[in-house]
Design a protein around this motif. Structure first.
Motif, PDB file in Angstrom:
ATOM      1  N   ARG A 129      -4.498   9.216   1.793  1.00  0.00           N
ATOM      2  CA  ARG A 129      -5.025   8.590   0.584  1.00  0.00           C
ATOM      3  C   ARG A 129      -6.075   9.488  -0.069  1.00  0.00           C
ATOM      4  NH1 ARG A 129      -4.918   3.487  -1.372  1.00  0.00           N
ATOM      5  NH2 ARG A 129      -3.883   2.746   0.519  1.00  0.00           N
ATOM      6  N   GLU A 130      -6.898  10.131   0.728  1.00  0.00           N
ATOM      7  CA  GLU A 130      -7.920  11.027   0.189  1.00  0.00           C
ATOM      8  C   GLU A 130      -7.304  12.314  -0.347  1.00  0.00           C
ATOM      9  OE1 GLU A 130     -11.311   9.328   3.300  1.00  0.00           O
ATOM     10  OE2 GLU A 130     -10.010  11.011   3.841  1.00  0.00           O
ATOM     11  N   LEU A 131      -6.310  12.840   0.362  1.00  0.00           N
ATOM     12  CA  LEU A 131      -5.626  14.046  -0.116  1.00  0.00           C
ATOM     13  C   LEU A 131      -4.953  13.807  -1.460  1.00  0.00           C
ATOM     14  CD1 LEU A 131      -4.008  15.280   3.218  1.00  0.00           C
ATOM     15  CD2 LEU A 131      -5.819  16.443   1.943  1.00  0.00           C
ATOM     16  N   ASN A 132      -4.489  12.589  -1.693  1.00  0.00           N
ATOM     17  CA  ASN A 132      -3.808  12.271  -2.945  1.00  0.00           C
ATOM     18  C   ASN A 132      -4.723  12.357  -4.158  1.00  0.00           C
ATOM     19  OD1 ASN A 132      -1.269  11.843  -1.844  1.00  0.00           O
ATOM     20  ND2 ASN A 132      -1.607   9.657  -1.524  1.00  0.00           N
ATOM     21  N   LEU A 230       5.237  -0.673 -12.395  1.00  0.00           N
ATOM     22  CA  LEU A 230       6.410  -0.489 -11.546  1.00  0.00           C
ATOM     23  C   LEU A 230       6.599  -1.657 -10.584  1.00  0.00           C
ATOM     24  CD1 LEU A 230       6.247   3.352 -10.813  1.00  0.00           C
ATOM     25  CD2 LEU A 230       7.586   2.141 -12.556  1.00  0.00           C
ATOM     26  N   LEU A 231       5.500  -2.256 -10.144  1.00  0.00           N
ATOM     27  CA  LEU A 231       5.603  -3.480  -9.345  1.00  0.00           C
ATOM     28  C   LEU A 231       6.122  -4.637 -10.198  1.00  0.00           C
ATOM     29  CD1 LEU A 231       2.283  -3.230  -7.300  1.00  0.00           C
ATOM     30  CD2 LEU A 231       4.584  -3.289  -6.305  1.00  0.00           C
ATOM     31  N   HIS A 239       5.534  -3.404  -0.007  1.00  0.00           N
ATOM     32  CA  HIS A 239       5.523  -2.754   1.307  1.00  0.00           C
ATOM     33  C   HIS A 239       5.871  -1.264   1.241  1.00  0.00           C
ATOM     34  CE1 HIS A 239       9.747  -3.853   0.735  1.00  0.00           C
ATOM     35  NE2 HIS A 239      10.066  -2.952   1.646  1.00  0.00           N
ATOM     36  N   THR A 240       6.426  -0.800   0.102  1.00  0.00           N
ATOM     37  CA  THR A 240       6.743   0.629  -0.044  1.00  0.00           C
ATOM     38  C   THR A 240       5.955   1.295  -1.164  1.00  0.00           C
ATOM     39  OG1 THR A 240       8.595   0.124  -1.538  1.00  0.00           O
ATOM     40  CG2 THR A 240       9.087   0.303   0.834  1.00  0.00           C
ATOM     41  N   ALA A 241       5.082   0.552  -1.816  1.00  0.00           N
ATOM     42  CA  ALA A 241       4.389   1.086  -2.995  1.00  0.00           C
ATOM     43  C   ALA A 241       3.559   2.329  -2.671  1.00  0.00           C
ATOM     44  CB  ALA A 241       3.497   0.000  -3.609  1.00  0.00           C
ATOM     45  N   ASN A 242       2.863   2.321  -1.540  1.00  0.00           N
ATOM     46  CA  ASN A 242       1.991   3.451  -1.218  1.00  0.00           C
ATOM     47  C   ASN A 242       2.762   4.757  -1.086  1.00  0.00           C
ATOM     48  OD1 ASN A 242      -0.375   1.983  -1.263  1.00  0.00           O
ATOM     49  ND2 ASN A 242      -0.364   1.559   0.931  1.00  0.00           N
ATOM     50  N   SER A 243       3.873   4.733  -0.360  1.00  0.00           N
ATOM     51  CA  SER A 243       4.633   5.970  -0.159  1.00  0.00           C
ATOM     52  C   SER A 243       5.281   6.438  -1.453  1.00  0.00           C
ATOM     53  CB  SER A 243       5.699   5.766   0.925  1.00  0.00           C
ATOM     54  OG  SER A 243       6.607   4.747   0.556  1.00  0.00           O
ATOM     55  N   PHE A 248       4.648  10.029  -6.837  1.00  0.00           N
ATOM     56  CA  PHE A 248       4.285  10.102  -8.255  1.00  0.00           C
ATOM     57  C   PHE A 248       2.969  10.859  -8.441  1.00  0.00           C
ATOM     58  CE2 PHE A 248       7.169   6.375  -8.945  1.00  0.00           C
ATOM     59  CZ  PHE A 248       7.900   6.915  -9.992  1.00  0.00           C
ATOM     60  N   ARG A 249       2.013  10.596  -7.569  1.00  0.00           N
ATOM     61  CA  ARG A 249       0.724  11.283  -7.669  1.00  0.00           C
ATOM     62  C   ARG A 249       0.896  12.794  -7.544  1.00  0.00           C
ATOM     63  NH1 ARG A 249      -4.171   8.497  -6.846  1.00  0.00           N
ATOM     64  NH2 ARG A 249      -3.944   6.231  -6.689  1.00  0.00           N
TER      65      ARG A 249
END
Length: 283
Positions: A129-132, A230-231, A239-243, A248-249
Protein backbone atom coordinates in the motif's frame (compact mmCIF):
# COMPACT_ATOMS: atom_id res chain seq x y z
CA UNK A 1 23.98 26.75 3.89
CA UNK A 2 21.92 24.37 1.74
CA UNK A 3 22.28 24.13 -2.08
CA UNK A 4 19.14 25.62 -3.63
CA UNK A 5 19.23 22.93 -6.32
CA UNK A 6 18.42 20.34 -3.62
CA UNK A 7 15.52 22.34 -2.17
CA UNK A 8 12.83 20.20 -3.90
CA UNK A 9 13.82 17.06 -1.98
CA UNK A 10 11.59 15.92 0.89
CA UNK A 11 12.89 12.90 2.76
CA UNK A 12 10.16 10.80 4.41
CA UNK A 13 10.72 8.17 7.09
CA UNK A 14 7.69 5.92 7.66
CA UNK A 15 7.27 4.74 11.26
CA UNK A 16 10.91 5.09 12.28
CA UNK A 17 11.57 3.22 15.53
CA UNK A 18 15.07 4.25 16.56
CA UNK A 19 16.07 7.73 17.76
CA UNK A 20 19.70 6.94 16.95
CA UNK A 21 18.70 6.27 13.35
CA UNK A 22 16.68 9.47 13.09
CA UNK A 23 19.56 11.50 14.48
CA UNK A 24 21.98 9.85 12.05
CA UNK A 25 19.60 10.56 9.17
CA UNK A 26 19.45 14.23 10.14
CA UNK A 27 23.23 14.41 10.23
CA UNK A 28 23.77 12.86 6.81
CA UNK A 29 21.00 15.03 5.36
CA UNK A 30 22.82 18.13 6.51
CA UNK A 31 26.14 16.69 5.31
CA UNK A 32 24.66 16.36 1.82
CA UNK A 33 22.69 19.61 1.73
CA UNK A 34 19.15 18.34 2.38
CA UNK A 35 16.83 19.99 4.87
CA UNK A 36 13.21 18.78 4.50
CA UNK A 37 12.52 15.81 6.79
CA UNK A 38 9.06 14.32 7.45
CA UNK A 39 8.39 11.58 10.00
CA UNK A 40 5.28 9.43 9.61
CA UNK A 41 3.99 8.14 12.96
CA UNK A 42 7.43 7.90 14.58
CA UNK A 43 7.73 5.31 17.35
CA UNK A 44 10.31 7.27 19.32
CA UNK A 45 11.23 10.80 20.40
CA UNK A 46 12.97 12.47 17.46
CA UNK A 47 13.94 15.43 19.64
CA UNK A 48 15.29 13.39 22.54
CA UNK A 49 18.86 13.10 23.78
CA UNK A 50 19.72 10.01 21.70
CA UNK A 51 18.58 11.56 18.44
CA UNK A 52 20.43 14.81 19.19
CA UNK A 53 23.56 12.87 20.14
CA UNK A 54 23.71 11.28 16.68
CA UNK A 55 22.65 14.44 14.84
CA UNK A 56 25.60 16.38 16.34
CA UNK A 57 25.41 19.73 14.49
CA UNK A 58 22.21 18.83 12.60
CA UNK A 59 19.85 19.57 15.46
CA UNK A 60 18.22 22.21 13.26
CA UNK A 61 17.13 19.46 10.83
CA UNK A 62 15.53 17.52 13.71
CA UNK A 63 13.79 20.62 15.02
CA UNK A 64 12.43 21.52 11.58
CA UNK A 65 11.17 17.98 10.90
CA UNK A 66 7.41 17.65 10.43
CA UNK A 67 5.54 14.84 12.15
CA UNK A 68 2.40 13.45 10.47
CA UNK A 69 0.21 10.41 11.01
CA UNK A 70 -0.06 8.91 7.49
CA UNK A 71 2.02 8.63 4.34
CA UNK A 72 -0.58 10.42 2.16
CA UNK A 73 -0.38 13.32 4.59
CA UNK A 74 3.42 13.30 4.30
CA UNK A 75 3.13 13.44 0.50
CA UNK A 76 0.77 16.42 0.34
CA UNK A 77 2.18 19.00 -2.05
CA UNK A 78 4.64 16.56 -3.66
CA UNK A 79 4.63 16.10 -7.42
CA UNK A 80 7.11 13.23 -7.58
CA UNK A 81 7.87 10.33 -5.28
CA UNK A 82 10.44 7.54 -5.24
CA UNK A 83 10.07 4.68 -2.76
CA UNK A 84 12.87 2.45 -1.53
CA UNK A 85 12.42 -1.31 -1.39
CA UNK A 86 14.42 -4.45 -0.74
CA UNK A 87 12.06 -6.83 -2.54
CA UNK A 88 13.45 -7.31 -6.07
CA UNK A 89 11.22 -10.28 -6.85
CA UNK A 90 8.08 -8.21 -6.26
CA UNK A 91 9.00 -5.27 -8.47
CA UNK A 92 11.94 -6.59 -10.49
CA UNK A 93 10.78 -5.10 -13.81
CA UNK A 94 10.68 -1.59 -12.35
CA UNK A 95 13.55 -1.44 -9.86
CA UNK A 96 16.32 1.08 -10.40
CA UNK A 97 19.50 2.01 -8.61
CA UNK A 98 19.76 5.38 -6.82
CA UNK A 99 22.21 6.66 -9.43
CA UNK A 100 19.73 5.93 -12.21
CA UNK A 101 16.51 7.10 -10.60
CA UNK A 102 17.24 9.86 -8.10
CA UNK A 103 18.31 12.59 -10.57
CA UNK A 104 14.71 12.55 -11.83
CA UNK A 105 13.59 14.10 -8.54
CA UNK A 106 15.56 17.25 -9.41
CA UNK A 107 14.29 17.68 -12.98
CA UNK A 108 11.63 20.13 -14.24
CA UNK A 109 12.65 22.93 -11.84
CA UNK A 110 10.16 21.87 -9.20
CA UNK A 111 9.23 24.13 -6.32
CA UNK A 112 10.92 23.53 -2.93
CA UNK A 113 9.85 20.55 -0.83
CA UNK A 114 7.89 18.85 -3.64
CA UNK A 115 9.85 15.70 -4.58
CA UNK A 116 9.71 12.85 -2.07
CA UNK A 117 12.14 10.07 -1.27
CA UNK A 118 10.43 7.50 0.98
CA UNK A 119 12.02 5.02 3.39
CA UNK A 120 10.12 2.32 5.27
CA UNK A 121 10.25 1.14 8.88
CA UNK A 122 13.47 -0.48 10.05
CA UNK A 123 11.89 -3.87 10.68
CA UNK A 124 9.78 -4.39 7.56
CA UNK A 125 10.38 -1.79 4.87
CA UNK A 126 7.49 -0.34 2.88
CA UNK A 127 4.39 -2.49 2.35
CA UNK A 128 2.48 -2.71 -0.94
CA UNK A 129 0.00 0.00 0.00
CA UNK A 130 2.86 2.38 0.78
CA UNK A 131 4.79 1.45 -2.37
CA UNK A 132 1.69 2.28 -4.41
CA UNK A 133 2.10 5.94 -3.43
CA UNK A 134 5.30 6.27 -5.50
CA UNK A 135 6.10 6.72 -9.19
CA UNK A 136 9.40 4.83 -9.14
CA UNK A 137 11.22 2.30 -6.97
CA UNK A 138 14.83 2.24 -5.84
CA UNK A 139 16.96 -0.57 -4.45
CA UNK A 140 20.70 -0.81 -3.92
CA UNK A 141 22.35 -3.97 -5.27
CA UNK A 142 24.78 -5.45 -2.76
CA UNK A 143 26.88 -8.46 -1.89
CA UNK A 144 24.34 -11.31 -1.52
CA UNK A 145 26.41 -12.82 1.29
CA UNK A 146 25.52 -9.88 3.56
CA UNK A 147 23.59 -7.14 1.76
CA UNK A 148 22.13 -5.30 4.75
CA UNK A 149 23.02 -1.87 6.07
CA UNK A 150 20.93 0.08 8.54
CA UNK A 151 18.37 2.75 7.75
CA UNK A 152 20.70 5.70 8.26
CA UNK A 153 23.31 4.17 5.97
CA UNK A 154 20.65 3.58 3.31
CA UNK A 155 19.59 7.20 3.56
CA UNK A 156 23.23 8.27 3.41
CA UNK A 157 23.86 6.49 0.12
CA UNK A 158 20.79 8.07 -1.47
CA UNK A 159 21.62 11.52 -0.11
CA UNK A 160 25.14 11.20 -1.49
CA UNK A 161 23.82 10.37 -4.96
CA UNK A 162 21.49 13.38 -4.84
CA UNK A 163 24.37 15.61 -3.77
CA UNK A 164 26.43 14.46 -6.75
CA UNK A 165 23.63 15.67 -9.03
CA UNK A 166 22.48 18.84 -7.33
CA UNK A 167 25.00 19.78 -4.68
CA UNK A 168 27.40 21.88 -6.79
CA UNK A 169 29.89 19.05 -6.72
CA UNK A 170 31.72 18.92 -10.02
CA UNK A 171 33.45 15.56 -10.06
CA UNK A 172 32.17 12.50 -11.90
CA UNK A 173 32.08 9.26 -9.94
CA UNK A 174 32.41 5.92 -11.68
CA UNK A 175 29.71 3.28 -11.26
CA UNK A 176 29.94 1.27 -8.08
CA UNK A 177 27.84 -1.45 -6.52
CA UNK A 178 26.58 -0.38 -3.12
CA UNK A 179 24.54 -2.18 -0.47
CA UNK A 180 21.91 -1.01 1.99
CA UNK A 181 19.40 -2.52 4.35
CA UNK A 182 17.28 -2.18 7.43
CA UNK A 183 17.98 -1.82 11.06
CA UNK A 184 16.87 -1.65 14.51
CA UNK A 185 20.38 -2.68 15.31
CA UNK A 186 20.23 -5.15 12.34
CA UNK A 187 16.85 -6.56 13.41
CA UNK A 188 14.79 -7.14 10.27
CA UNK A 189 17.64 -5.82 8.15
CA UNK A 190 16.78 -7.93 5.12
CA UNK A 191 13.43 -6.15 4.79
CA UNK A 192 14.97 -2.76 4.10
CA UNK A 193 16.50 -1.23 1.01
CA UNK A 194 19.38 -3.49 0.05
CA UNK A 195 19.18 -6.66 -1.97
CA UNK A 196 21.23 -8.74 -4.37
CA UNK A 197 21.03 -7.60 -7.96
CA UNK A 198 17.90 -9.10 -9.60
CA UNK A 199 18.41 -11.14 -12.73
CA UNK A 200 15.94 -9.15 -14.85
CA UNK A 201 16.91 -5.72 -16.12
CA UNK A 202 15.14 -2.61 -14.91
CA UNK A 203 13.05 -0.46 -17.21
CA UNK A 204 13.53 3.20 -16.30
CA UNK A 205 10.64 5.55 -16.79
CA UNK A 206 10.86 8.55 -19.16
CA UNK A 207 12.88 11.21 -17.39
CA UNK A 208 11.85 14.37 -19.20
CA UNK A 209 8.29 15.67 -18.88
CA UNK A 210 6.83 18.65 -20.72
CA UNK A 211 4.83 19.60 -17.61
CA UNK A 212 5.36 18.67 -13.96
CA UNK A 213 3.32 15.76 -12.61
CA UNK A 214 0.19 16.63 -10.67
CA UNK A 215 0.54 16.91 -6.88
CA UNK A 216 0.21 13.46 -5.37
CA UNK A 217 -2.76 14.42 -3.20
CA UNK A 218 -4.66 15.27 -6.43
CA UNK A 219 -3.59 11.96 -7.96
CA UNK A 220 -4.76 10.13 -4.82
CA UNK A 221 -8.14 11.87 -5.03
CA UNK A 222 -8.41 10.64 -8.63
CA UNK A 223 -7.69 7.06 -7.53
CA UNK A 224 -10.38 7.26 -4.86
CA UNK A 225 -12.82 8.64 -7.45
CA UNK A 226 -11.91 5.90 -9.93
CA UNK A 227 -12.29 3.13 -7.36
CA UNK A 228 -15.67 4.47 -6.23
CA UNK A 229 -16.99 4.55 -9.80
CA UNK A 230 -15.63 1.10 -10.71
CA UNK A 231 -17.29 -0.36 -7.62
CA UNK A 232 -20.53 1.43 -8.53
CA UNK A 233 -20.67 -0.01 -12.04
CA UNK A 234 -19.63 -3.50 -10.95
CA UNK A 235 -16.21 -3.62 -12.60
CA UNK A 236 -14.60 -3.96 -9.18
CA UNK A 237 -15.78 -6.11 -6.30
CA UNK A 238 -14.93 -5.21 -2.70
CA UNK A 239 -12.88 -8.37 -2.12
CA UNK A 240 -10.69 -7.79 -5.23
CA UNK A 241 -10.64 -3.99 -5.34
CA UNK A 242 -7.22 -3.59 -3.71
CA UNK A 243 -5.36 -5.84 -6.15
CA UNK A 244 -7.12 -4.39 -9.20
CA UNK A 245 -6.57 -0.82 -8.05
CA UNK A 246 -2.89 -1.57 -7.51
CA UNK A 247 -2.62 -2.27 -11.24
CA UNK A 248 -4.43 0.96 -12.11
CA UNK A 249 -2.15 2.90 -9.77
CA UNK A 250 0.97 1.52 -11.39
CA UNK A 251 -0.41 2.25 -14.85
CA UNK A 252 -1.18 5.90 -14.12
CA UNK A 253 1.93 6.38 -11.99
CA UNK A 254 4.04 5.37 -14.98
CA UNK A 255 2.22 7.97 -17.09
CA UNK A 256 2.70 10.69 -14.42
CA UNK A 257 -0.28 12.84 -15.55
CA UNK A 258 -0.21 16.59 -14.98
CA UNK A 259 -2.86 18.66 -13.20
CA UNK A 260 -4.87 19.35 -16.38
CA UNK A 261 -4.80 15.65 -17.27
CA UNK A 262 -6.01 14.64 -13.81
CA UNK A 263 -8.83 17.17 -14.14
CA UNK A 264 -9.68 15.71 -17.56
CA UNK A 265 -9.76 12.15 -16.22
CA UNK A 266 -11.93 13.13 -13.27
CA UNK A 267 -14.28 14.93 -15.63
CA UNK A 268 -14.70 11.68 -17.57
CA UNK A 269 -15.40 9.78 -14.35
CA UNK A 270 -17.99 12.33 -13.27
CA UNK A 271 -19.74 12.15 -16.64
CA UNK A 272 -19.82 8.34 -16.56
CA UNK A 273 -21.24 8.43 -13.03
CA UNK A 274 -23.90 10.93 -14.14
CA UNK A 275 -24.86 8.77 -17.14
CA UNK A 276 -25.10 5.63 -15.00
CA UNK A 277 -27.31 7.30 -12.41
CA UNK A 278 -29.44 8.93 -15.12
CA UNK A 279 -30.02 5.53 -16.72
CA UNK A 280 -31.04 4.05 -13.39
CA UNK A 281 -33.53 6.84 -12.77
CA UNK A 282 -35.40 6.24 -16.02
CA UNK A 283 -38.64 4.27 -15.77
Amino acid sequence: MFPTSLAPIRLILVEPAGPLNIGSVARVMKNMGLMHLVLVDPHCDHLGAEARQMAVHAGDVLEAARVVTTLPEALQGCRKAIATTGRPRTLADRLETPRTALPWLLENNLEPDSAALIFGPEDRGLNNRELNQAHRFVYIPANPVYPSLNLAQAVGICCYELYQVGGNWGSEIGDQTLGVGGDRGDRGAANQLSSPLPSSSSTPLPLHLSTPPAPLDQVEAFYQHLESLLLEIGYLYPHTANSRMQKFRRLFNRAMPGEEEIALLRGVLSQVSWAVNRGRSRP
